[in-house]
Structures are given as C-alpha cells and as structure tokens.
Design a protein around this motif. Structure first.
Motif, PDB file in Angstrom:
ATOM      1  N   UNK A 195       9.164  -3.954  21.012  1.00  0.00           N
ATOM      2  CA  UNK A 195       7.797  -4.029  20.494  1.00  0.00           C
ATOM      3  C   UNK A 195       7.703  -3.422  19.100  1.00  0.00           C
ATOM      4  N   UNK A 196       8.430  -2.348  18.844  1.00  0.00           N
ATOM      5  CA  UNK A 196       8.423  -1.755  17.509  1.00  0.00           C
ATOM      6  C   UNK A 196       8.904  -2.756  16.463  1.00  0.00           C
ATOM      7  N   UNK A 197       9.908  -3.545  16.817  1.00  0.00           N
ATOM      8  CA  UNK A 197      10.447  -4.524  15.873  1.00  0.00           C
ATOM      9  C   UNK A 197       9.433  -5.600  15.501  1.00  0.00           C
ATOM     10  N   UNK A 198       8.448  -5.806  16.352  1.00  0.00           N
ATOM     11  CA  UNK A 198       7.424  -6.823  16.079  1.00  0.00           C
ATOM     12  C   UNK A 198       6.247  -6.263  15.283  1.00  0.00           C
ATOM     13  N   UNK A 199       6.187  -4.939  15.158  1.00  0.00           N
ATOM     14  CA  UNK A 199       5.047  -4.300  14.503  1.00  0.00           C
ATOM     15  C   UNK A 199       5.234  -4.259  12.992  1.00  0.00           C
ATOM     16  N   UNK A 200       4.129  -4.394  12.265  1.00  0.00           N
ATOM     17  CA  UNK A 200       4.163  -4.257  10.816  1.00  0.00           C
ATOM     18  C   UNK A 200       4.087  -2.799  10.386  1.00  0.00           C
ATOM     19  N   UNK A 201       3.816  -1.910  11.328  1.00  0.00           N
ATOM     20  CA  UNK A 201       3.672  -0.480  11.001  1.00  0.00           C
ATOM     21  C   UNK A 201       4.434   0.377  12.016  1.00  0.00           C
ATOM     22  N   UNK A 202       5.656  -0.021  12.341  1.00  0.00           N
ATOM     23  CA  UNK A 202       6.430   0.677  13.376  1.00  0.00           C
ATOM     24  C   UNK A 202       6.878   2.053  12.890  1.00  0.00           C
ATOM     25  N   UNK A 203       6.672   3.045  13.734  1.00  0.00           N
ATOM     26  CA  UNK A 203       7.021   4.415  13.357  1.00  0.00           C
ATOM     27  C   UNK A 203       7.397   5.223  14.592  1.00  0.00           C
ATOM     28  N   UNK A 204       8.433   6.037  14.439  1.00  0.00           N
ATOM     29  CA  UNK A 204       8.856   6.978  15.477  1.00  0.00           C
ATOM     30  C   UNK A 204       8.848   8.369  14.863  1.00  0.00           C
ATOM     31  N   UNK A 225      17.601   1.502  11.882  1.00  0.00           N
ATOM     32  CA  UNK A 225      16.459   0.609  12.054  1.00  0.00           C
ATOM     33  C   UNK A 225      15.602   0.438  10.804  1.00  0.00           C
ATOM     34  N   UNK A 226      16.014   1.012   9.675  1.00  0.00           N
ATOM     35  CA  UNK A 226      15.213   0.898   8.464  1.00  0.00           C
ATOM     36  C   UNK A 226      15.059  -0.554   8.022  1.00  0.00           C
ATOM     37  N   UNK A 227      16.106  -1.372   8.164  1.00  0.00           N
ATOM     38  CA  UNK A 227      16.028  -2.767   7.747  1.00  0.00           C
ATOM     39  C   UNK A 227      15.209  -3.614   8.724  1.00  0.00           C
ATOM     40  N   UNK A 228      14.895  -3.034   9.877  1.00  0.00           N
ATOM     41  CA  UNK A 228      14.034  -3.724  10.843  1.00  0.00           C
ATOM     42  C   UNK A 228      12.574  -3.329  10.670  1.00  0.00           C
ATOM     43  N   UNK A 229      12.306  -2.478   9.697  1.00  0.00           N
ATOM     44  CA  UNK A 229      10.938  -2.056   9.455  1.00  0.00           C
ATOM     45  C   UNK A 229      10.457  -0.936  10.354  1.00  0.00           C
ATOM     46  N   UNK A 230      11.387  -0.225  10.994  1.00  0.00           N
ATOM     47  CA  UNK A 230      11.016   0.881  11.880  1.00  0.00           C
ATOM     48  C   UNK A 230      11.338   2.199  11.178  1.00  0.00           C
ATOM     49  N   UNK A 231      10.310   2.966  10.872  1.00  0.00           N
ATOM     50  CA  UNK A 231      10.511   4.266  10.244  1.00  0.00           C
ATOM     51  C   UNK A 231      10.733   5.331  11.327  1.00  0.00           C
ATOM     52  N   UNK A 232      11.652   6.270  11.054  1.00  0.00           N
ATOM     53  CA  UNK A 232      11.929   7.346  12.007  1.00  0.00           C
ATOM     54  C   UNK A 232      11.978   8.671  11.240  1.00  0.00           C
ATOM     55  N   UNK A 284       0.060   5.044   6.093  1.00  0.00           N
ATOM     56  CA  UNK A 284      -0.065   5.603   4.745  1.00  0.00           C
ATOM     57  C   UNK A 284       1.226   6.265   4.275  1.00  0.00           C
ATOM     58  N   UNK A 285       2.129   6.560   5.207  1.00  0.00           N
ATOM     59  CA  UNK A 285       3.437   7.140   4.872  1.00  0.00           C
ATOM     60  C   UNK A 285       4.523   6.077   4.949  1.00  0.00           C
ATOM     61  N   UNK A 286       4.178   4.869   4.513  1.00  0.00           N
ATOM     62  CA  UNK A 286       5.069   3.733   4.697  1.00  0.00           C
ATOM     63  C   UNK A 286       6.405   3.824   4.004  1.00  0.00           C
ATOM     64  N   UNK A 287       6.562   4.692   3.009  1.00  0.00           N
ATOM     65  CA  UNK A 287       7.853   4.846   2.326  1.00  0.00           C
ATOM     66  C   UNK A 287       8.605   6.090   2.791  1.00  0.00           C
ATOM     67  N   UNK A 288       8.114   6.726   3.847  1.00  0.00           N
ATOM     68  CA  UNK A 288       8.739   7.964   4.333  1.00  0.00           C
ATOM     69  C   UNK A 288       9.523   7.688   5.603  1.00  0.00           C
ATOM     70  N   UNK A 289      10.834   7.807   5.514  1.00  0.00           N
ATOM     71  CA  UNK A 289      11.695   7.646   6.698  1.00  0.00           C
ATOM     72  C   UNK A 289      12.937   8.511   6.527  1.00  0.00           C
ATOM     73  N   UNK A 290      13.477   8.979   7.631  1.00  0.00           N
ATOM     74  CA  UNK A 290      14.614   9.889   7.579  1.00  0.00           C
ATOM     75  C   UNK A 290      14.246  11.253   7.034  1.00  0.00           C
TER      76      UNK A 290
END
Length: 249
Positions: A119-128, A164-171, A227-233
């Motif tokens: 389901x996260x992979x289908x979301x436009x705003x996936x975040x963990x 998962x960054x290339x799948x659009x999932x931020x962690x 709003x933190x769409x560029x923040x991952x890792x």
C-alpha cells in the motif's frame, strides 16, 4: 478533516499510550485517518480506530495491516513506535530476553513495514517513521540489550530509506531522550529510590527535565508529513540536548 494529512491513512503501532498515543492524536488533529495497532487498543478517542496486533507475530501483523487497508482503502504512513525495555549489562540478560527484545523492537518494525509496503508503494505521500532512542547514540549504563535494539532500529531506518527511496517511500527515525511516559514510570518504579532516579534522569538532560510525549510526537508528525517530502534517511534527536550538548554541572 482539513490539514496536511487530509485524505491520508496512518498506522501507529503501540499507540495506546505515551509517545504512540500522542502521535496518533496529533496525526488525527492534522487530518489523517488513524489506525492504532496495539496489544490492547482500548481507550482510544472515538475518531481513532484500534486494531489488536502483536508485532512479534507475523500472522497478527498481517491480519491487522490488511484490516486497516480494507477499512480505509490504503495506507500512507507508518509510525513504528511499539517497543519494550530492558535493563542490565550484557551479563544480566538471558538469551530469551535478548530474543524477545530484539524480536519486538527490531523485527517487529520490519514485519509492519513489510506488510504495509504494497500500500505504501501506491501512495503519493508514503512515509515511515521509526522510534529509536538516545540509547542508539550514547553509552547509557545498564542498558546493553535495549541500546543494541535501538541501535539496530537506527541502522534499519537507513537501510530501508535506501531500499525504498526510488519507490517514493520515505523512511526516517526519531531518537527521543528520556520521556515522561507510563513506560518510563514503570521502569522508575523498579528502582530502589524512584524519586532519586527520576531526579537523576532530569539532571542528565541539559534542558533539566524529561522530554514530553507531545514533543516527540510533533517531531514524528513533521517527518511523516508531505511537507517533509525531501527528508529521508534522517535521524532526528528529541533528547533535551543529551547527545550533542556538554553543559557544566
């Protein structure tokens, strides 16, 4: 509801009390549909859904995550907060205790994200957002097993963010200092002198007090937000200055 999470569904594990509950309530206040996964999901606000789940059991996690997706039509955010504590040096904890704490604190997070990924992979705003601890970054006395588990959470966060960054999932993860939660209260109750132990914990944090669950929740929700769409890792300390400040006594 309006807010930056409007139309998004969030899972919060261990969301019945403490940091998890504060996070669930803050996500809901900002517009998310919120599902709490907990061993006992009772006592939640009427607008927060509770699902019984044991993060140490794959079948339980799979069933609960599927029920959330079926109820709300998807999953966009996962807050991995469920965890258990341990005290002692490496000489004090049994093999069974090591297996139990690592299974809940580390493998439990992997189970939840693994089941939510479709389901996260289908979301436009996936975040963990994973909840680690200052124990991952500082040598704390009598916390060998707990520290090992939270250090693993930090490393797991970076690995998942990369995978998962290339799948659009931020962690991302947060590292709270000692927070004034029921869980910490139970640990203090086991001390020979709970009042003195609480005073020592307050003194250890440069701000001179325990962190509040709401302060940690605010950091979690920031990292989870579109709003933190560029923040991952990213590893965000909410620790009253313990990790980086060295103030005079």
């Amino acid at each position: 509801m309006s807010g930056e999470f409007a139309g998004l569904t969030a899972i919060v594990t261990g969301g019945s009390s403490g940091i998890g509950r504060a996070s669930a309530e803050e996500l809901r206040a900002r517009g998310a549909r919120v599902a709490v996964l907990d061993l006992d999901p009772s006592g939640l606000a009427d607008d927060i859904a509770g699902f019984a789940a044991d993060v140490s059991d794959r079948a339980s996690v799979a069933s609960a995550v599927a029920a959330v997706a079926d109820t709300f039509g998807g999953i966009d955010v996962v807050v991995n907060n469920a965890g258990i504590g341990a005290t002692g040096t490496v000489a004090d904890n049994t093999d069974d205790e090591w297996r139990r704490v690592l299974d809940v604190n580390v493998v439990g997070m992997a189970r939840v994200v693994s089941e939510a990924l479709p389901w996260l992979r289908r979301s436009e705003h996936a975040s963990v957002v994973n909840v680690s601890s200052i124990a991952a970054l500082n040598g704390l006395p009598g916390r060998a097993l707990y520290s090992a588990s939270k250090g693993a959470v930090l490393s797991l966060t970076l690995a998942m963010a990369t995978d998962h960054v290339r799948e659009g999932v931020r962690v991302n993860c947060v590292c709270p200092g000692t927070a004034d939660t029921p869980w910490v209260g139970r640990l203090l109750a086991q001390a020979d002198d709970p009042a003195a132990e609480r005073a020592a914990l307050r003194a250890r944090q440069p701000i001179g007090r325990l962190v509040t669950p709401q302060e940690v929740a605010n950091a979690i929700v920031y990292l989870a937000s579109p709003r933190a769409g560029s923040t991952t890792g990213t590893v965000l300390d909410v620790d009253g200055g313990v990790t980086r400040l060295r103030v005079r006594p």
